[in-house]
Design a protein around this motif. Structure first.
Motif, PDB file in Angstrom:
ATOM      1  N   ASN A  13       0.839  -1.196   0.000  1.00  9.93           N
ATOM      2  CA  ASN A  13       0.000   0.000   0.000  1.00  9.93           C
ATOM      3  C   ASN A  13       0.864   1.232   0.000  1.00  9.93           C
ATOM      4  OD1 ASN A  13      -2.710  -1.199   0.383  1.00  9.93           O
ATOM      5  ND2 ASN A  13      -1.777  -1.969   2.260  1.00  9.93           N
ATOM      6  N   SER A  14       0.369   2.276  -0.666  1.00 12.97           N
ATOM      7  CA  SER A  14       1.087   3.539  -0.688  1.00 12.97           C
ATOM      8  C   SER A  14       0.207   4.639  -0.109  1.00 12.97           C
ATOM      9  CB  SER A  14       1.488   3.886  -2.122  1.00 12.97           C
ATOM     10  OG  SER A  14       2.398   2.918  -2.604  1.00 12.97           O
ATOM     11  N   VAL A  15       0.872   5.633   0.465  1.00 10.74           N
ATOM     12  CA  VAL A  15       0.156   6.733   1.123  1.00 10.74           C
ATOM     13  C   VAL A  15       0.872   8.033   0.786  1.00 10.74           C
ATOM     14  CG1 VAL A  15      -0.646   7.639   3.356  1.00 10.74           C
ATOM     15  CG2 VAL A  15      -0.415   5.156   3.045  1.00 10.74           C
ATOM     16  N   ILE A  16       0.093   9.106   0.591  1.00 11.40           N
ATOM     17  CA  ILE A  16       0.677  10.410   0.301  1.00 11.40           C
ATOM     18  C   ILE A  16       0.167  11.414   1.333  1.00 11.40           C
ATOM     19  CG2 ILE A  16      -1.109  10.879  -1.451  1.00 11.40           C
ATOM     20  CD1 ILE A  16       1.016  12.468  -3.024  1.00 11.40           C
ATOM     21  N   ALA A  17       1.076  12.276   1.802  1.00  9.44           N
ATOM     22  CA  ALA A  17       0.698  13.224   2.856  1.00  9.44           C
ATOM     23  C   ALA A  17       1.361  14.568   2.615  1.00  9.44           C
ATOM     24  CB  ALA A  17       1.103  12.669   4.220  1.00  9.44           C
TER      25      ALA A  17
END
Ligand code: ADP
Ligand code: MG
Length: 627
Positions: A13-17
């Motif tokens: 999974n990838s996450v952007i913040a």
């Protein structure tokens, strides 16, 4: 300065913040989700990324690429295990690297990773109403030089200015410690889908100093899934009289998904049933085969014993390298989805003798920390200093195929070290510098990062020339090496040119291709939108026609435009055709509406109802035709 994001480009999974008002926040994707599955699917010339790609994996096993991170920056001969396990096709590249083969078209792992990055960034840009061009991307602390460079290149291919590559556990600590006052010694335990990292840090007054790091870049939750699949397939083979479900890519993909689901259920339940109807055909009777198996938590823990054993060692190693005992660790942060497995938490408790801290979100904390670092680098976050270390020793090959270390592991980066070497033969005109990474004493057992040559050494007796080799590790953890012959001052240098590292030209080409693809995607979406508008207008027109009567001329004109709309929507139509057909339809509908009052027969249906207002309403009607 422009806004910059933090990206956790995960195996699973990838996450952007991004920093917002002094705190890091996660940016949701277009589907409204905070995490995006790191999955890319190829369907015809369309690419799907994220949940939609994951959802169609079973029906498109060979065209659905997941866990690409297991391949990035690796050579073909390093990934044989992974190749066997992947339901999609992985082949050897012309440079000894790895390629994904999608119906004959080859993609580098960097390109596939870039597709994931682009989806994250495009969605986030839309959300922010501002184009994102700068990012900090995280990698497992234990990633070697090639894997870091390859990740940077993936960012470049996605059109990003990669401000910094930072380590995932360090990022997690950064998010955790941002508002902390006072000193704390923290151990980050990060077990994700495919990688395992342990990092020990000292946090105090905005200074984050990594003391040590250890890990395993091929250990994670999907290895647990794999253990279940192996068991399932072996049991099934016994019970079915020899049918090996692993040979069928679709059956394999279904087993992988079912195994993951069972594993996750066993984090809360003590027993679950894996049930896969129509998983294959009986070779003799040709009747459908069913797979149904009960899996208890105890059995699951037995299956993953070998993996659990491998979790212990890096924790002990990291403590030892930090010169600390378990009792000196004040907080243990659990990061990564696989730390939800009770047996994993049990091991953490056993080895460290304390309950882990539950205040961080294991899925999001890495991206949040990357956003903090992006803030630091663009000036929006102040008073934070990050001192990270290099995870693996770096050295050169010397006489007798020995690996001679220049920079030992766990040295704070950036750093620069020099050492002087000499020649082994009389009148040796050149030396080859073979750069190595790893902890083993013999060169052949370590990772070869590349070779470069320094020539033009003046004739001298063996042992006389003074050749100074300098290693520079930058803040990204990437190595630059130089060699200098002291009497002449002649130099040679490389930014490691590993066989699996893409050249500038290749990156350029891939950037262009990715951009062209994004452009094609945009066009396809635009065409789809135009078709949608036309079809929406057609449906509206049909409704109006069924509800109200108009003049025969208006009726036949509207019927003709409806028929045309129908055929354009269902064929390969140009954007211009679609636009003009929509205009024609709208104006025919207007004419029809005008003819309604002129018509003597009156309405057949609810003539007073139905939004038959301005043509804009028709075009913008916010429903889509059923497909
Ligand atoms: P990555 O950082 O590698 O992208 P994540 O941190 O997202 O990975 O973790 C993904 C892994 O965590 C997967 O193997 C997934 O199956 C596992 N996982 C997620 N939730 C649970 C759960 N409730 N129990 C066990 N494993 C889980
Ligand atoms: Mg992760």
């Amino acid at each position: 300065m422009a806004k910059a994001v933090g990206i956790d480009l995960g195996t699973t999974n990838s996450v952007i913040a991004i920093m917002e008002g002094g705190s890091p926040v996660v940016l949701e994707n277009a589907e409204g989700e905070r995490t995006t599955p790191s999955v890319v699917a190829f369907k015809g010339n369309e690419q799907l990324v994220g949940r939609v790609a994951r959802r169609q994996a079973v029906l498109n096993a060979e065209g659905t690429v997941f866990e690409i991170k297991r391949f990035i920056g690796r050579r073909w001969d390093e990934v044989q295990e992974e190749v066997k396990r992947a339901p999609y096709k992985v082949v050897q590249g012309p440079d000894g690297g790895v390629r994904v083969d999608i119906a004959g078209k080859l993609y580098t792992p960097e390109e596939v990773s870039a597709m994931i990055l682009r989806k994250l960034v495009d969605d986030a840009s839309k959300k922010l109403g501002e184009k994102i061009t700068k990012a900090v991307i995280t990698v497992p602390a234990y990633f070697n030089n090639s894997q870091r460079e390859a990740t940077t290149n993936a960012g470049k291919i996605a059109g990003l200015d990669v401000l910094r590559i930072i380590n995932e556990p360090t990022a997690a600590a950064l998010a955790y410690g941002l508002d902390k006052k006072g000193d704390e010694t923290v151990l980050v335990f990060d077990l994700g889908g495919g990688t395992f990292d342990v990092t020990v840090l000292e946090i105090g007054d905005g200074v984050f100093k990594v003391l040590s790091t250890a890990g395993d870049t091929r250990l994670g939750g999907s290895d647990m899934d794999q253990a279940i699949v192996t068991w399932l397939a072996d049991e099934f083979k016994k019970e079915s009289g020899g049918v090996d479900l692993r040979a069928d890519r679709q059956a394999l993909q279904r087993m992988i998904e079912a195994a993951e689901k069972a594993k996750m259920e066993l984090s809360n339940l003590t027993e679950t049933t894996i049930s896969l109807p129509f998983i294959g055909l009986d070779p003799v009777s040709k009747t459908p085969l069913y797979l149904e198996k009960k899996l208890t938590r105890a059995k699951f823990e037995e299956l993953i014993q070998p993996l659990l054993k491998r979790v212990r060692q890096p924790v002990e190693q990291a403590l030892k390298d930090a010169n600390l005992s378990a009792a000196q660790i004040q907080e243990v942060l659990l990061v990564g989805g696989a730390t939800r497995v009770p047996a994993v938490q049990q091991i953490v408790k056993e080895v460290l003798g304390k309950e882990p801290n539950r205040t961080v979100n294991p899925d999001e904390v890495v991206a949040l920390g990357a956003a903090v670092q992006a803030g630091v680098l663009t000036g929006s976050v102040e008073d934070v200093v990050l001192l990270d270390v290099t995870p693996l020793s770096l050295g050169v090959e010397t006489k007798g195929s020995v690996s001679t270390v220049l920079i030992p592991r766990n040295t704070t980066v950036p750093t620069r070290r020099s050492e002087t070497f000499t020649t082994a033969d009389n009148n040796q005109p050149s030396v080859e510098i073979h750069v190595l990474q790893g902890e083993r004493p013999m060169a052949g057992d370590n990772k070869s990062l590349g070779r470069f040559k320094l020539d033009g050494i003046p004739p001298m007796m063996a042992g006389m020339p003074q050749i100074e080799v300098t290693f520079d590790i930058d803040a990204n953890g990437i190595l630059h090496a130089t060699a200098k012959e002291k009497s002449t001052g002649k130099e040679a240098s490389i930014t490691i040119q590993n066989t699996t590292t893409l050249s500038e030209q290749e990156i350029d080409r891939m950037v262009k291709e990715a951009e062209a693809n994004a452009e094609a995607d945009r066009k396809r979406r635009e065409s789809a939108d135009l078709k949608n508008s036309l079809d929406t207008a057609r449906i509206q027109a049909e409704r109006v026609m069924s509800e109200k009567q108009s003049t025969p001329e208006a009726k036949s004109r509207l019927e003709a435009t409806i028929a045309k709309a129908h055929s354009l929507v269902n064929s390969d139509s140009s954007d211009a055709e679609l636009r003009s057909a929509t205009e024609e339809l709208v104006s025919a509908l207007q004419a029809y509406e005008q003819g309604v009052s002129a018509s003597t027969t009156g309405g057949t249906g609810n003539s007073g109802q139905g939004g038959t207002g301005k043509p804009e309403d028709v075009i913008d009607a916010d429903f889509k035709p059923a497909d």
